[in-house]
Enzyme design. Structure first.
Site, PDB file in Angstrom:
ATOM      1  N   PRO A   1       0.824  -1.207   0.000  1.00  0.00           N
ATOM      2  CA  PRO A   1       0.000   0.000   0.000  1.00  0.00           C
ATOM      3  C   PRO A   1       0.859   1.259   0.000  1.00  0.00           C
ATOM      4  O   PRO A   1       1.886   1.325   0.682  1.00  0.00           O
ATOM      5  CB  PRO A   1      -0.802  -0.130   1.298  1.00  0.00           C
ATOM      6  CG  PRO A   1      -0.833  -1.586   1.572  1.00  0.00           C
ATOM      7  CD  PRO A   1       0.483  -2.116   1.093  1.00  0.00           C
ATOM      8  N   GLU A   2       0.425   2.239  -0.769  1.00  0.00           N
ATOM      9  CA  GLU A   2       1.146   3.501  -0.849  1.00  0.00           C
ATOM     10  C   GLU A   2       0.393   4.550  -0.032  1.00  0.00           C
ATOM     11  O   GLU A   2      -0.599   4.256   0.626  1.00  0.00           O
ATOM     12  CB  GLU A   2       1.312   3.907  -2.309  1.00  0.00           C
ATOM     13  CG  GLU A   2       2.084   2.862  -3.108  1.00  0.00           C
ATOM     14  CD  GLU A   2       2.300   3.256  -4.570  1.00  0.00           C
ATOM     15  OE1 GLU A   2       2.307   4.459  -4.868  1.00  0.00           O
ATOM     16  OE2 GLU A   2       2.456   2.355  -5.411  1.00  0.00           O
TER      17      GLU A   2
ATOM     18  N   LYS B   1      21.998  14.507  -8.029  1.00  0.00           N
ATOM     19  CA  LYS B   1      21.742  13.066  -7.960  1.00  0.00           C
ATOM     20  C   LYS B   1      22.023  12.419  -9.308  1.00  0.00           C
ATOM     21  O   LYS B   1      21.616  12.927 -10.357  1.00  0.00           O
ATOM     22  CB  LYS B   1      20.295  12.789  -7.545  1.00  0.00           C
ATOM     23  CG  LYS B   1      20.076  12.752  -6.048  1.00  0.00           C
ATOM     24  CD  LYS B   1      18.701  12.192  -5.717  1.00  0.00           C
ATOM     25  CE  LYS B   1      18.517  12.029  -4.210  1.00  0.00           C
ATOM     26  NZ  LYS B   1      19.417  11.008  -3.649  1.00  0.00           N
TER      27      LYS B   1
END
Length: 293
Positions: free
Chosen positions: A2-3, A166
């Site tokens: 689940p998010e 990044k």
């Protein structure tokens, strides 16, 4: 797993039964979930009042009147249901009957408000832990989590700074819980599609050399806000095991623009592309190579 929208939907469903109520009795029907329960787990919960029920990223956090916090994580297949007066009604157009496998009911909270709150987890990848609120900044599960994507402080400047220099892909950066909290594979795919950004794009391109947010960062933050708010309103997505606490299935999957639509036409107006799938960092990524750059 689940998010954020699914966990927020569960929180809202549990709130009427748990918030402001006392845990009169706690049943532990086994000694562990993903991890063993702490030796004093039940003793620290029974008789305590849940003063507030919150969420941090994908974790549920129940503050207790003792100054402790109960941290709960649903794992892959964990779910809660609220049972009142011996009934277990689950109304709703998207209702599917729950399994009769009560052997997977592992934790039962008997609340002073009347209902029982039952945690069911066939795979037992979820877990629960108690810690003192005063030690929250040192709690390993939450101390390094990034900003909440629906919080007021999360904006293009914050995301650009987190992605500055990044060398990872944009999708990998968004799945990094230290960059932004609670996002998972589904909603990252959806947000990238809606902002027309490639999941393969270098994360650092959200920032200028001076560290200022690019226009891409602004569009992406807007898309993250939109997709999460829509998903919460829809009750989350009913992939695999996710259910709301009422037993009703979430239905945001009917609004997917790109996720799980491999081979179908792109939904962007005027785009003739076809949705493709590839494996990225061990996850299926869905995107339109024609309009996501």
């Amino acid at each position: 797993m689940p998010e954020l929208p699914e966990v927020e939907t569960v929180r809202r469903g549990l709130q009427p039964a748990m918030e402001g109520a006392r845990i009169d009795r706690l049943e532990l029907r086994r000694g562990d979930l993903r991890f063993p329960f702490q030796p004093d787990f039940a003793a620290r919960l029974q008789g305590r009042v849940v003063t507030s029920l919150g969420r941090r990223a994908k974790y549920l956090l129940a503050d207790l009147d003792s100054g402790d916090v109960l941290l709960m994580h649903l794992g892959m297949s964990g779910s809660f249901r609220v049972v009142s007066d011996g009934t277990n009604e689950m109304p709703g157009a998207f209702h599917h009957p729950r399994s009769d496998e009560r052997a997977h009911d592992h934790v039962v909270f008997h609340m002073s408000s009347g209902p029982s709150v039952i945690y069911n987890d066939p795979r037992r990848f979820g877990f629960m832990k108690i810690f003192a609120r005063s030690e929250a900044e040192q709690e390993p599960f939450i101390k390094d989590i990034g900003p909440e994507p629906l919080g007021n402080e999360f904006d293009a400047a914050m995301l650009a700074e987190a992605c500055r220099n990044k060398k990872t892909s944009l999708k990998a950066a968004l799945l990094d819980q230290t960059v932004v909290a609670g996002l998972g594979n589904i909603y990252v795919c959806e947000a990238l599609f809606r902002s027309h950004l490639s999941p393969r794009r270098l994360a650092a391109t959200l920032s200028t050399k001076k560290g200022e947010p690019t226009e891409r960062a602004t569009h992406l933050v807007d898309a993250i806000h939109d997709v999460l708010n829509l998903a919460i309103k829809a009750g989350g997505s009913s992939l695999r095991d996710h259910r709301q606490t009422s037993g009703e299935l979430g239905y945001f999957q009917h609004s997917f623009q790109v996720y799980d639509r491999e081979g179908e036409p792109c939904k962007t107006d005027g785009c003739s592309g076809i949705v493709k799938r590839f494996v990225q960092n061990g996850r299926s990524t869905f995107w339109c190579p024609k309009c996501q750059k």
